[in-house]
Design a protein around this motif. Structure first.
Motif, PDB file in Angstrom:
ATOM      1  N   THR A   1       0.854  -1.188   0.000  1.00 48.41           N
ATOM      2  CA  THR A   1       0.000   0.000   0.000  1.00 48.41           C
ATOM      3  C   THR A   1       0.887   1.234   0.000  1.00 48.41           C
ATOM      4  O   THR A   1       1.763   1.379   0.850  1.00 48.41           O
ATOM      5  CB  THR A   1      -0.922   0.013   1.235  1.00 48.41           C
ATOM      6  OG1 THR A   1      -1.668  -1.202   1.270  1.00 48.41           O
ATOM      7  CG2 THR A   1      -1.878   1.193   1.192  1.00 48.41           C
ATOM      8  N   LEU A   2       0.646   2.097  -0.979  1.00 44.98           N
ATOM      9  CA  LEU A   2       1.364   3.360  -1.102  1.00 44.98           C
ATOM     10  C   LEU A   2       0.426   4.479  -0.668  1.00 44.98           C
ATOM     11  O   LEU A   2      -0.622   4.692  -1.282  1.00 44.98           O
ATOM     12  CB  LEU A   2       1.808   3.590  -2.546  1.00 44.98           C
ATOM     13  CG  LEU A   2       2.245   4.998  -2.947  1.00 44.98           C
ATOM     14  CD1 LEU A   2       3.443   5.460  -2.133  1.00 44.98           C
ATOM     15  CD2 LEU A   2       2.545   5.068  -4.433  1.00 44.98           C
TER      16      LEU A   2
ATOM     17  N   LEU B   1       8.157  12.303  -5.200  1.00 43.19           N
ATOM     18  CA  LEU B   1       8.831  11.182  -4.540  1.00 43.19           C
ATOM     19  C   LEU B   1       8.043   9.881  -4.692  1.00 43.19           C
ATOM     20  O   LEU B   1       8.626   8.806  -4.803  1.00 43.19           O
ATOM     21  CB  LEU B   1       9.062  11.479  -3.055  1.00 43.19           C
ATOM     22  CG  LEU B   1      10.164  12.479  -2.723  1.00 43.19           C
ATOM     23  CD1 LEU B   1      10.232  12.715  -1.210  1.00 43.19           C
ATOM     24  CD2 LEU B   1      11.512  12.009  -3.247  1.00 43.19           C
ATOM     25  N   CYS B   2       6.708   9.988  -4.730  1.00 47.52           N
ATOM     26  CA  CYS B   2       5.867   8.805  -4.940  1.00 47.52           C
ATOM     27  C   CYS B   2       6.075   8.273  -6.356  1.00 47.52           C
ATOM     28  O   CYS B   2       6.189   7.052  -6.554  1.00 47.52           O
ATOM     29  CB  CYS B   2       4.391   9.138  -4.732  1.00 47.52           C
ATOM     30  SG  CYS B   2       4.015   9.757  -3.074  1.00 47.52           S
TER      31      CYS B   2
ATOM     32  N   ASP C   1       5.016  12.979   5.473  1.00 47.22           N
ATOM     33  CA  ASP C   1       5.933  11.858   5.311  1.00 47.22           C
ATOM     34  C   ASP C   1       5.803  11.086   4.000  1.00 47.22           C
ATOM     35  O   ASP C   1       6.537  10.127   3.797  1.00 47.22           O
ATOM     36  CB  ASP C   1       5.751  10.858   6.463  1.00 47.22           C
ATOM     37  CG  ASP C   1       6.291  11.399   7.766  1.00 47.22           C
ATOM     38  OD1 ASP C   1       7.373  12.005   7.744  1.00 47.22           O
ATOM     39  OD2 ASP C   1       5.629  11.216   8.795  1.00 47.22           O
ATOM     40  N   ILE C   2       4.880  11.428   3.132  1.00 55.61           N
ATOM     41  CA  ILE C   2       4.697  10.618   1.933  1.00 55.61           C
ATOM     42  C   ILE C   2       5.922  10.674   1.035  1.00 55.61           C
ATOM     43  O   ILE C   2       6.623  11.689   1.022  1.00 55.61           O
ATOM     44  CB  ILE C   2       3.416  11.019   1.158  1.00 55.61           C
ATOM     45  CG1 ILE C   2       3.473  12.469   0.726  1.00 55.61           C
ATOM     46  CG2 ILE C   2       2.186  10.716   1.974  1.00 55.61           C
ATOM     47  CD1 ILE C   2       2.432  12.823  -0.271  1.00 55.61           C
ATOM     48  N   PRO C   3       6.174   9.608   0.313  1.00 62.17           N
ATOM     49  CA  PRO C   3       5.404   8.373   0.290  1.00 62.17           C
ATOM     50  C   PRO C   3       5.662   7.514   1.536  1.00 62.17           C
ATOM     51  O   PRO C   3       6.750   7.507   2.095  1.00 62.17           O
ATOM     52  CB  PRO C   3       5.914   7.642  -0.946  1.00 62.17           C
ATOM     53  CG  PRO C   3       7.303   8.142  -1.145  1.00 62.17           C
ATOM     54  CD  PRO C   3       7.299   9.563  -0.638  1.00 62.17           C
TER      55      PRO C   3
ATOM     56  N   MET D   1       8.083   1.365   5.234  1.00 63.33           N
ATOM     57  CA  MET D   1       9.095   2.403   5.004  1.00 63.33           C
ATOM     58  C   MET D   1       8.401   3.703   4.600  1.00 63.33           C
ATOM     59  O   MET D   1       7.220   3.713   4.268  1.00 63.33           O
ATOM     60  CB  MET D   1      10.072   1.965   3.915  1.00 63.33           C
ATOM     61  CG  MET D   1       9.428   1.622   2.600  1.00 63.33           C
ATOM     62  SD  MET D   1      10.582   0.762   1.497  1.00 63.33           S
ATOM     63  CE  MET D   1       9.424   0.056   0.326  1.00 63.33           C
ATOM     64  N   LYS D   2       9.185   4.796   4.637  1.00 61.68           N
ATOM     65  CA  LYS D   2       8.653   6.086   4.202  1.00 61.68           C
ATOM     66  C   LYS D   2       9.748   6.906   3.533  1.00 61.68           C
ATOM     67  O   LYS D   2      10.929   6.610   3.668  1.00 61.68           O
ATOM     68  CB  LYS D   2       8.037   6.859   5.370  1.00 61.68           C
ATOM     69  CG  LYS D   2       9.007   7.259   6.445  1.00 61.68           C
ATOM     70  CD  LYS D   2       8.271   7.972   7.572  1.00 61.68           C
ATOM     71  CE  LYS D   2       9.234   8.353   8.672  1.00 61.68           C
ATOM     72  NZ  LYS D   2       8.530   9.043   9.757  1.00 61.68           N
ATOM     73  N   HIS D   3       9.315   7.907   2.804  1.00 62.36           N
ATOM     74  CA  HIS D   3      10.146   8.883   2.083  1.00 62.36           C
ATOM     75  C   HIS D   3      10.791   8.316   0.821  1.00 62.36           C
ATOM     76  O   HIS D   3      10.605   8.862  -0.243  1.00 62.36           O
ATOM     77  CB  HIS D   3      11.212   9.516   2.977  1.00 62.36           C
ATOM     78  CG  HIS D   3      10.641  10.227   4.149  1.00 62.36           C
ATOM     79  ND1 HIS D   3      11.343  10.425   5.297  1.00 62.36           N
ATOM     80  CD2 HIS D   3       9.420  10.769   4.379  1.00 62.36           C
ATOM     81  CE1 HIS D   3      10.599  11.068   6.181  1.00 62.36           C
ATOM     82  NE2 HIS D   3       9.429  11.279   5.635  1.00 62.36           N
TER      83      HIS D   3
END
Length: 116
Positions: A34-35, A43-44, A80-82, A92-94
């Motif tokens: 899940t994104l 960044l996404c 904080d996305i993604p 994870m993030k970023h």
């Protein structure tokens, strides 16, 4: 958090959306990545490109955190996305951490193989 994920899966199974079809098909054993995203999100987009070569190994589900029904996720992840969850758990993030992603994906695949 897990309940929200389960509701999403249940809703997807009841609809004729592509996600619903995927979850109801033999690919249902594939892990769900899940994104959490919003538009625009360079960044996404970059993260999706990095994950592209692996897309046959998982189902990608995108959650637009700016939609009213996702306000909880917006409050949690707006800076904080993604952000990525794998099978409903924070991963994870970023930026995509390929080593972490590969390790967790392989672990889930091995679990699925052992359960069949």
């Amino acid at each position: 958090m897990v309940l929200s994920f389960l509701r999403t899966v249940q809703l997807a199974r009841r609809t004729s959306s592509p996600l619903g079809r995927q979850l109801g098909s033999p690919s249902a054993n594939k892990p769900v990545l899940t994104l959490f995203t919003k538009k625009p999100c360079p960044l996404c987009d970059e993260a999706k490109e990095v994950l592209e070569p692996h897309k046959k190994r998982f189902i990608l589900q995108e959650v637009d955190i700016t939609l009213p029904e996702n306000s909880t996720w917006y409050d949690k992840y707006k800076y904080d996305i993604p952000v990525f969850h794998l099978n409903g758990k924070f991963l994870m993030k970023h930026r995509v951490d390929m080593q972490k992603f590969e390790d967790q994906l392989t672990k889930l695949e091995l679990q699925n193989d052992g359960n069949q």
